[in-house]
Design a protein around this motif. Structure first.
Motif, PDB file in Angstrom:
ATOM      1  N   THR A 282     -33.209 -44.843  20.123  1.00 43.16           N
ATOM      2  CA  THR A 282     -33.528 -43.758  19.205  1.00 43.16           C
ATOM      3  C   THR A 282     -33.566 -44.253  17.758  1.00 43.16           C
ATOM      4  O   THR A 282     -33.257 -45.396  17.474  1.00 43.16           O
ATOM      5  CB  THR A 282     -32.489 -42.638  19.340  1.00 43.16           C
ATOM      6  OG1 THR A 282     -31.198 -43.201  19.088  1.00 43.16           O
ATOM      7  CG2 THR A 282     -32.495 -42.055  20.747  1.00 43.16           C
TER       8      THR A 282
ATOM      9  N   LYS B 237     -33.742 -38.667  18.712  1.00 43.89           N
ATOM     10  CA  LYS B 237     -35.179 -38.799  18.964  1.00 43.89           C
ATOM     11  C   LYS B 237     -35.656 -40.183  18.521  1.00 43.89           C
ATOM     12  O   LYS B 237     -34.960 -40.894  17.789  1.00 43.89           O
ATOM     13  CB  LYS B 237     -35.951 -37.723  18.189  1.00 43.89           C
ATOM     14  CG  LYS B 237     -35.565 -36.291  18.557  1.00 43.89           C
ATOM     15  CD  LYS B 237     -35.910 -35.976  19.994  1.00 43.89           C
ATOM     16  CE  LYS B 237     -35.489 -34.551  20.367  1.00 43.89           C
ATOM     17  NZ  LYS B 237     -35.693 -34.299  21.805  1.00 43.89           N
ATOM     18  N   THR B 238     -36.882 -40.529  18.935  1.00 38.85           N
ATOM     19  CA  THR B 238     -37.492 -41.804  18.559  1.00 38.85           C
ATOM     20  C   THR B 238     -38.726 -41.514  17.721  1.00 38.85           C
ATOM     21  O   THR B 238     -39.612 -40.765  18.154  1.00 38.85           O
ATOM     22  CB  THR B 238     -37.891 -42.588  19.823  1.00 38.85           C
ATOM     23  OG1 THR B 238     -36.733 -42.710  20.659  1.00 38.85           O
ATOM     24  CG2 THR B 238     -38.431 -43.966  19.465  1.00 38.85           C
TER      25      THR B 238
ATOM     26  N   ASN C 207     -39.663 -36.464  19.487  1.00 38.11           N
ATOM     27  CA  ASN C 207     -40.114 -37.829  19.277  1.00 38.11           C
ATOM     28  C   ASN C 207     -41.423 -37.737  18.500  1.00 38.11           C
ATOM     29  O   ASN C 207     -42.242 -36.849  18.772  1.00 38.11           O
ATOM     30  CB  ASN C 207     -40.375 -38.531  20.611  1.00 38.11           C
ATOM     31  CG  ASN C 207     -39.133 -38.586  21.479  1.00 38.11           C
ATOM     32  OD1 ASN C 207     -38.058 -38.925  20.992  1.00 38.11           O
ATOM     33  ND2 ASN C 207     -39.278 -38.252  22.756  1.00 38.11           N
TER      34      ASN C 207
ATOM     35  N   ASN D  89     -37.601 -43.633  24.011  1.00 40.66           N
ATOM     36  CA  ASN D  89     -36.628 -42.552  24.002  1.00 40.66           C
ATOM     37  C   ASN D  89     -35.958 -42.392  25.362  1.00 40.66           C
ATOM     38  O   ASN D  89     -34.749 -42.179  25.452  1.00 40.66           O
ATOM     39  CB  ASN D  89     -37.280 -41.246  23.546  1.00 40.66           C
ATOM     40  CG  ASN D  89     -36.236 -40.186  23.274  1.00 40.66           C
ATOM     41  OD1 ASN D  89     -35.985 -39.320  24.092  1.00 40.66           O
ATOM     42  ND2 ASN D  89     -35.565 -40.292  22.115  1.00 40.66           N
TER      43      ASN D  89
END
Lengths: 328, 328
Positions: free
Chosen positions: B302, B117-118, B90, B297
């Motif tokens: 995401t 992922k974010t 992230n 997340n």
């Protein structure tokens, strides 16, 4: 933009009237009807083509309205209307009794979760935009203090208090933030300030004929809770001056967060509003959040929400891609 | 609060150093390591206990780090690091080349969506907090104009331009918002203002010994693009004055939205920053958004996000119920 967002207004005082005006400024919205407890003929809407319908008929408009904007008061209307309308419609309201917000949230949340509707509560500028600024500032600069100043603005409660004084025929009260206090906060000094140190009170009073003006001034300035703790000024004016110069409803205020980072570097975040019409501005905030309620519900995000739960992008009629390109 | 949010810093200039300081102010976070392209011994971190690791080893820390805060520059570092790190972590970054944001978003979004992922991009104050205010104001008051003023602040690009002038040994340039222009905007007049009408430029210059100061001043004031269109002031100072009084990096600015509602009632929304350390403030914003990246997340949200996509509540360490009770 696809289809219009269809709005209903519940309650038609200054706020409801402001929402009618705000909808006209938003081309992705249309006003379907105004719902009132009064007899529909007596409700004086801006656009004579707008349908006015008795509130008892609202339930029949479920298929025609995407979001109901609840424009009633927090003391008596919303505690009943909030949950009642959340059972049938997506809603936005301006519930502003700070101490009762948690209980009101639970009430509306339970109903909206069951009905599959989205209800955004406590929208406006305080609670509302001021809350967002207090919260974001404190999150970004945790080592700091947040100060809220109100005014210059007409205070309904204090104006009522003046009018109850013996010998007073009419009058209004403005809450004015203290420039000295604001300057101290802006300097990064982080002073301790009581509400009365942050604000002054200015009164414009029409005396009854033959009334003792010195006594009126004394009675106002010494009134406990309302004026005694404040620097208060009393101006005597004529009835026509009151009508001409003091019939608008201006308001505004400041949220100032003063924090430090690193080795004591001062950082000041300030948000302020200067409003010539408090109800029209609050109505404009409600209207933008009605767009958010509509979209969140389309996405399946149901239940009660506050301004803390709404990503800013939901307020704009523009697409996420346009916002990134034009406004980031 | 449960477990700490484990942060990594990628790149250790002024911004990375600011993030290290900001993490210390947030008790729900801990700094796991600083990653740098330089040899670890040469990186001068604030807390000597912090691990410094070569950036080529970052991949091995996937299990130990919840969010990587990318502190590289927008011109050369982030276009490569943004997508590379979004594949593994992230991330939060401050990508600020406005014209290239849409392409950068697409790039990072594709990677982050694949990796689950974010990545929150373009975080800081402009783009960032200023963007939020521009966008929300325009959504609330669609009939209106938004004005952005920058300063008082040190401009790196203009300082570099001064230092390239013949006979100049050193110097800095401050961009200063024009008070006259700000007052016109605050009055609700809605003037048309070019960037040069909104800002003045103030230069503090150290001349080489024996240099022609009049010529230096003329060369600066007539420099196209940088100074020719602006009201520019040149002050000559000594080298020690430059070091003593002009080594901080202050900045700030104003976003003012001036709109009307109803029958022409003016409404002004203003957001301003007065920053004694620009990099430390930007770092504090990045750090608060790292909390948001972590939480989003966890919720399965995401892909790439911008500040427009993040509900304000995600920035705070407090629970939603506490926020409603204490800060709404």
């Amino acid at each position: 933009m696809g289809k219009q967002i269809r709005i209903g207004i519940v309650g038609y005082g200054n706020l409801g009237r402001g929402v009618e005006a705000a909808i006209k400024q938003n081309s992705d919205m249309e006003l379907v009807a105004v719902f009132s407890r009064r007899s529909p003929e007596s409700v004086n809407v801006i656009d004579k083509n707008v349908k006015v319908i008795h509130i008892s008929e609202a339930e029949r408009y479920q298929a025609d309205i995407d979001v109901m904007i609840l424009c009633g008061g927090s003391a008596r209307d919303l505690p009943e209307q909030g949950p009642a309308f959340a059972r049938l419609f997506n809603t936005v309201d301006s519930f502003d009794t700070h101490a009762k917000i948690p209980a009101y949230y639970e009430l509306v949340n339970e109903v909206a979760n069951m009905s599959g509707k989205t209800s955004i509560i406590s929208v406006g500028w305080d609670p509302g935009l001021f809350s967002i600024n207090r919260m974001m500032s404190a999150s970004i600069l945790p080592k700091g203090e947040t100060y809220t100043f109100w005014g210059k603005g007409l205070s309904q409660g204090h104006s009522d208090a003046i009018r109850r004084v013996e010998g007073v025929k009419g009058g209004v009260q403005y809450t004015i933030p203290s420039e000295t206090a604001i300057d101290r906060v802006r300097s990064g000094e982080n002073p301790s300030l009581s509400t009365s140190e942050k604000h002054k009170r200015e009164c414009y009073v029409v005396a009854e004929e033959g009334a003792d003006k010195a006594k009126i001034e004394r009675d106002i300035k010494t009134m406990p809770n309302y004026f005694a703790d404040y620097e208060t000024t009393v101006h005597f004016i004529t009835e026509s001056e009151l009508k001409e110069n003091h019939s608008k409803m201006p308001h505004g205020g400041f949220v100032i967060h003063s924090g430090t980072t690193g080795e004591g570097n001062n950082q000041i975040i300030e948000f302020s509003l200067k409003l010539n019409s408090n109800p029209e501005f609050t109505a404009s905030v409600l209207t933008a959040y009605a767009r958010a309620a509509y979209r969140l519900n389309k996405e399946g995000q149901t239940g009660a929400k506050t301004v803390f739960d709404i990503a800013p992008g939901y307020l704009s009629p523009k697409s996420a891609a346009d916002l990134r390109r034009d406004l980031l």
